[in-house]
Design a protein around this motif. Structure first.
Motif, PDB file in Angstrom:
ATOM      1  N   THR A   1       0.146  -9.916  -1.374  1.00 56.64           N
ATOM      2  CA  THR A   1      -0.215 -10.571  -2.635  1.00 56.64           C
ATOM      3  C   THR A   1      -1.478  -9.968  -3.234  1.00 56.64           C
ATOM      4  OG1 THR A   1       0.798 -12.633  -1.839  1.00 56.64           O
ATOM      5  CG2 THR A   1      -0.679 -12.785  -3.746  1.00 56.64           C
ATOM      6  N   ALA A   2      -2.456  -9.663  -2.376  1.00 55.75           N
ATOM      7  CA  ALA A   2      -3.718  -9.102  -2.871  1.00 55.75           C
ATOM      8  C   ALA A   2      -3.507  -7.735  -3.497  1.00 55.75           C
ATOM      9  CB  ALA A   2      -4.729  -9.013  -1.735  1.00 55.75           C
ATOM     10  N   LEU A   3      -2.643  -6.923  -2.901  1.00 52.29           N
ATOM     11  CA  LEU A   3      -2.452  -5.563  -3.391  1.00 52.29           C
ATOM     12  C   LEU A   3      -1.415  -5.472  -4.510  1.00 52.29           C
ATOM     13  CD1 LEU A   3      -2.556  -3.623   0.009  1.00 52.29           C
ATOM     14  CD2 LEU A   3      -4.228  -3.470  -1.841  1.00 52.29           C
ATOM     15  N   VAL A   4      -0.271  -6.114  -4.340  1.00 53.33           N
ATOM     16  CA  VAL A   4       0.831  -5.993  -5.302  1.00 53.33           C
ATOM     17  C   VAL A   4       0.632  -6.911  -6.507  1.00 53.33           C
ATOM     18  CG1 VAL A   4       3.333  -6.273  -5.591  1.00 53.33           C
ATOM     19  CG2 VAL A   4       2.420  -5.270  -3.490  1.00 53.33           C
ATOM     20  N   GLY A   5      -0.057  -8.043  -6.296  1.00 51.82           N
ATOM     21  CA  GLY A   5      -0.257  -8.972  -7.404  1.00 51.82           C
ATOM     22  C   GLY A   5       0.808 -10.056  -7.489  1.00 51.82           C
ATOM     23  N   ARG A   6       1.792 -10.014  -6.598  1.00 50.19           N
ATOM     24  CA  ARG A   6       2.816 -11.044  -6.484  1.00 50.19           C
ATOM     25  C   ARG A   6       3.041 -11.326  -5.004  1.00 50.19           C
ATOM     26  NH1 ARG A   6       7.106 -10.462 -11.092  1.00 50.19           N
ATOM     27  NH2 ARG A   6       6.305  -8.750 -12.340  1.00 50.19           N
ATOM     28  N   ALA A   7       3.442 -12.553  -4.710  1.00 55.69           N
ATOM     29  CA  ALA A   7       3.829 -12.874  -3.345  1.00 55.69           C
ATOM     30  C   ALA A   7       5.112 -12.131  -2.994  1.00 55.69           C
ATOM     31  CB  ALA A   7       4.031 -14.381  -3.203  1.00 55.69           C
TER      32      ALA A   7
ATOM     33  N   ALA B   1       7.688  -5.851   8.931  1.00 55.70           N
ATOM     34  CA  ALA B   1       6.418  -5.152   8.722  1.00 55.70           C
ATOM     35  C   ALA B   1       5.554  -5.141   9.976  1.00 55.70           C
ATOM     36  CB  ALA B   1       5.644  -5.801   7.572  1.00 55.70           C
ATOM     37  N   GLY B   2       5.940  -5.921  11.013  1.00 54.11           N
ATOM     38  CA  GLY B   2       5.214  -5.920  12.277  1.00 54.11           C
ATOM     39  C   GLY B   2       3.928  -6.706  12.267  1.00 54.11           C
ATOM     40  N   VAL B   3       3.840  -7.741  11.391  1.00 49.84           N
ATOM     41  CA  VAL B   3       2.638  -8.562  11.314  1.00 49.84           C
ATOM     42  C   VAL B   3       3.046 -10.029  11.199  1.00 49.84           C
ATOM     43  CG1 VAL B   3       1.204  -6.774  10.236  1.00 49.84           C
ATOM     44  CG2 VAL B   3       2.538  -8.331   8.797  1.00 49.84           C
ATOM     45  N   SER B   4       2.054 -10.896  11.224  1.00 48.93           N
ATOM     46  CA  SER B   4       2.335 -12.312  11.054  1.00 48.93           C
ATOM     47  C   SER B   4       2.660 -12.619   9.599  1.00 48.93           C
ATOM     48  CB  SER B   4       1.137 -13.155  11.496  1.00 48.93           C
ATOM     49  OG  SER B   4       0.062 -12.982  10.574  1.00 48.93           O
ATOM     50  N   ARG B   5       3.299 -13.750   9.382  1.00 45.76           N
ATOM     51  CA  ARG B   5       3.636 -14.172   8.018  1.00 45.76           C
ATOM     52  C   ARG B   5       2.374 -14.321   7.167  1.00 45.76           C
ATOM     53  NH1 ARG B   5       7.242 -19.530   6.425  1.00 45.76           N
ATOM     54  NH2 ARG B   5       6.476 -19.739   4.289  1.00 45.76           N
ATOM     55  N   ALA B   6       1.317 -14.894   7.746  1.00 40.91           N
ATOM     56  CA  ALA B   6       0.077 -15.100   6.990  1.00 40.91           C
ATOM     57  C   ALA B   6      -0.570 -13.779   6.610  1.00 40.91           C
ATOM     58  CB  ALA B   6      -0.895 -15.951   7.806  1.00 40.91           C
ATOM     59  N   THR B   7      -0.561 -12.815   7.541  1.00 45.72           N
ATOM     60  CA  THR B   7      -1.146 -11.496   7.252  1.00 45.72           C
ATOM     61  C   THR B   7      -0.375 -10.785   6.157  1.00 45.72           C
ATOM     62  OG1 THR B   7      -1.997 -11.261   9.502  1.00 45.72           O
ATOM     63  CG2 THR B   7      -1.690  -9.229   8.224  1.00 45.72           C
ATOM     64  N   LEU B   8       0.958 -10.833   6.237  1.00 45.29           N
ATOM     65  CA  LEU B   8       1.769 -10.185   5.199  1.00 45.29           C
ATOM     66  C   LEU B   8       1.508 -10.813   3.835  1.00 45.29           C
ATOM     67  CD1 LEU B   8       4.031  -8.298   4.232  1.00 45.29           C
ATOM     68  CD2 LEU B   8       5.654 -10.122   4.777  1.00 45.29           C
ATOM     69  N   ALA B   9       1.517 -12.146   3.783  1.00 45.65           N
ATOM     70  CA  ALA B   9       1.319 -12.831   2.502  1.00 45.65           C
ATOM     71  C   ALA B   9      -0.030 -12.473   1.888  1.00 45.65           C
ATOM     72  CB  ALA B   9       1.442 -14.341   2.690  1.00 45.65           C
ATOM     73  N   ARG B  10      -1.058 -12.440   2.734  1.00 45.29           N
ATOM     74  CA  ARG B  10      -2.403 -12.148   2.223  1.00 45.29           C
ATOM     75  C   ARG B  10      -2.507 -10.721   1.703  1.00 45.29           C
ATOM     76  NH1 ARG B  10      -4.682 -13.078   6.505  1.00 45.29           N
ATOM     77  NH2 ARG B  10      -5.134 -10.977   7.271  1.00 45.29           N
ATOM     78  N   ARG B  11      -2.061  -9.752   2.497  1.00 40.57           N
ATOM     79  CA  ARG B  11      -2.223  -8.355   2.103  1.00 40.57           C
ATOM     80  C   ARG B  11      -1.284  -7.970   0.972  1.00 40.57           C
ATOM     81  NH1 ARG B  11      -3.085  -5.168   7.795  1.00 40.57           N
ATOM     82  NH2 ARG B  11      -2.967  -3.327   6.439  1.00 40.57           N
TER      83      ARG B  11
ATOM     84  N   VAL C   1      -1.705   0.330  -2.777  1.00 40.70           N
ATOM     85  CA  VAL C   1      -0.551  -0.359  -2.208  1.00 40.70           C
ATOM     86  C   VAL C   1       0.200   0.553  -1.256  1.00 40.70           C
ATOM     87  CG1 VAL C   1       1.734  -1.304  -2.758  1.00 40.70           C
ATOM     88  CG2 VAL C   1      -0.235  -1.967  -4.140  1.00 40.70           C
ATOM     89  N   LEU C   2       0.498   1.782  -1.698  1.00 43.27           N
ATOM     90  CA  LEU C   2       1.327   2.678  -0.908  1.00 43.27           C
ATOM     91  C   LEU C   2       0.547   3.407   0.184  1.00 43.27           C
ATOM     92  CD1 LEU C   2       3.690   4.078  -3.673  1.00 43.27           C
ATOM     93  CD2 LEU C   2       3.996   2.124  -2.153  1.00 43.27           C
ATOM     94  N   ASN C   3      -0.759   3.170   0.241  1.00 43.74           N
ATOM     95  CA  ASN C   3      -1.548   3.680   1.359  1.00 43.74           C
ATOM     96  C   ASN C   3      -1.778   2.609   2.419  1.00 43.74           C
ATOM     97  OD1 ASN C   3      -2.023   6.424   0.761  1.00 43.74           O
ATOM     98  ND2 ASN C   3      -3.545   5.862  -0.782  1.00 43.74           N
ATOM     99  N   ASP C   4      -1.316   1.395   2.150  1.00 46.90           N
ATOM    100  CA  ASP C   4      -1.464   0.309   3.108  1.00 46.90           C
ATOM    101  C   ASP C   4      -0.195   0.217   3.955  1.00 46.90           C
ATOM    102  OD1 ASP C   4      -2.892  -2.292   3.994  1.00 46.90           O
ATOM    103  OD2 ASP C   4      -0.858  -2.952   3.509  1.00 46.90           O
ATOM    104  N   PRO C   5      -0.264   0.427   5.267  1.00 49.32           N
ATOM    105  CA  PRO C   5       0.958   0.495   6.075  1.00 49.32           C
ATOM    106  C   PRO C   5       1.752  -0.803   6.103  1.00 49.32           C
ATOM    107  CG  PRO C   5      -1.015   0.496   7.466  1.00 49.32           C
ATOM    108  CD  PRO C   5      -1.480   0.681   6.062  1.00 49.32           C
ATOM    109  N   VAL C   6       1.083  -1.942   6.077  1.00 50.23           N
ATOM    110  CA  VAL C   6       1.793  -3.216   6.133  1.00 50.23           C
ATOM    111  C   VAL C   6       2.565  -3.461   4.845  1.00 50.23           C
ATOM    112  CG1 VAL C   6       1.508  -5.728   6.233  1.00 50.23           C
ATOM    113  CG2 VAL C   6       0.215  -4.260   7.792  1.00 50.23           C
ATOM    114  N   THR C   7       1.894  -3.304   3.709  1.00 46.62           N
ATOM    115  CA  THR C   7       2.552  -3.537   2.422  1.00 46.62           C
ATOM    116  C   THR C   7       3.646  -2.507   2.189  1.00 46.62           C
ATOM    117  OG1 THR C   7       0.455  -4.382   1.573  1.00 46.62           O
ATOM    118  CG2 THR C   7       2.153  -3.873  -0.040  1.00 46.62           C
TER     119      THR C   7
END
Length: 300
Positions: free
Chosen positions: A233-239, A221-231, A191-197
């Motif tokens: 949620t996948a890494l943190v386990g919550r939206a 975060a400098g990304v689209s809403r869909a990209t943020l939600a996907r990355r 999680v903490l190695n992913d720049p967006v999250t």
């Protein structure tokens, strides 16, 4: 604050405690399970740690640090053999000298008090035993903290009553950092190695009371809403908004326990428009009203 600092602050209560143990010869002591985290720093010599959970015995050498983040019971001994001979740590005799065989061991053993009702997932996924061997060139800040602790114990200079607990707090941060840099399992190092999250988490933790939306957080975060939600949620386990709700309520619980701030003030600081709104969300998350939580936390 950053996520690691917040994760530790959310569960830390009171001040850490520590004892210096100097033993020699044949010895074996048991440390009972603890509602917090235990740690050991080997200042001189070497010994073994045998977890009660059935894990493999761990050999500890001079300069090694070990953290038991979930308070697991364990044995410290001169050898990993017969642990039935262990005496409770509180009854451990601390003889002068080395027992006549030149195998003196000196350790700093201590505990951190933790409130596990609000454990951040970063802290929850730490393994039962985090062993950080003394390796040249690895984790220099951790090695420096160990050296400072050893000096403070030796000299007992003016101000030691403040310096020692502060150094122990620093040690906890460095132990968690060191684990994250070496972890081969667990999601939070990723999680903490992913720049967006990381950017999104930093924004939420910096100003949890702000009127966040998915669009506003995605822009931060400098990304689209869909990209943020996907990355996220996948890494943190919550939206993202689910994590924000959980974190706001965790902060509210900390304020209720540690201060006498009014419910209106706690609600405002946690990003809720009214005490009623906070009370409704708090009761849904914790199963009790904020008032009852404050009473129970104060009596524990």
């Amino acid at each position: 604050m950053d996520v690691v600092s917040d994760a530790i602050s959310a569960v830390r209560t009171g001040r850490p405690s520590s004892n210096r143990l100097r033993v020699g010869g044949s010895w074996c002591t048991r440390l009972a399970p603890y509602d917090g985290a235990g740690f050991h720093v080997v200042l001189a010599g070497g010994c073994w740690l045998v977890p009660d959970t059935g894990g493999e015995p761990v050999t500890l050498g001079a300069g090694d640090v070990v953290l038991l983040p979930h308070g697991a019971g364990h044995v410290l001994a001169d050898s990993p053999g017969d642990t039935a001979r262990a005496v409770p740590f509180e009854e451990m005799r601390r003889p002068d000298g080395d027992g006549g065989n030149g195998r003196e061991v000196e350790l700093l053993c201590g505990k951190y008090r933790l409130d596990r009702s609000r454990t951040h997932p970063l802290m929850a996924e730490l393994p039962e035993v985090v062993h950080l061997p003394n390796r040249v060139g690895r984790h220099p800040e951790l090695r420096s903290a160990v050296d400072l602790l050893a000096n403070e114990l030796d000299e007992r200079r003016p101000g030691a009553c403040l310096a020692l607990p502060s150094l122990l707090d620093l040690l906890l941060i460095y132990m968690v950092r060191a684990w994250m840099s070496e972890a081969e399992t667990g999601s939070w190092p990723s999680v903490l190695n992913d720049p967006v999250t990381t950017a999104a988490l930093r924004a939420l933790h910096s100003d949890p009371a702000a009127p966040w939306t998915n669009d506003r957080l995605a822009a931060a975060a400098g990304v689209s809403r869909a990209t943020l939600a996907r990355r996220f949620t996948a890494l943190v386990g919550r939206a993202p908004m689910a994590y924000l709700t959980w974190w706001r309520l965790t902060l509210a619980a900390t304020r209720l326990r540690d201060t006498d701030a009014s419910l209106a003030a706690v609600a405002r600081e946690a990003g809720y428009g009214s005490p009623y709104a906070l009370s409704h969300a708090f009761s849904r998350e914790f199963g009790v009203t904020p008032g009852k939580y404050r009473v129970s936390a104060g009596s524990s």
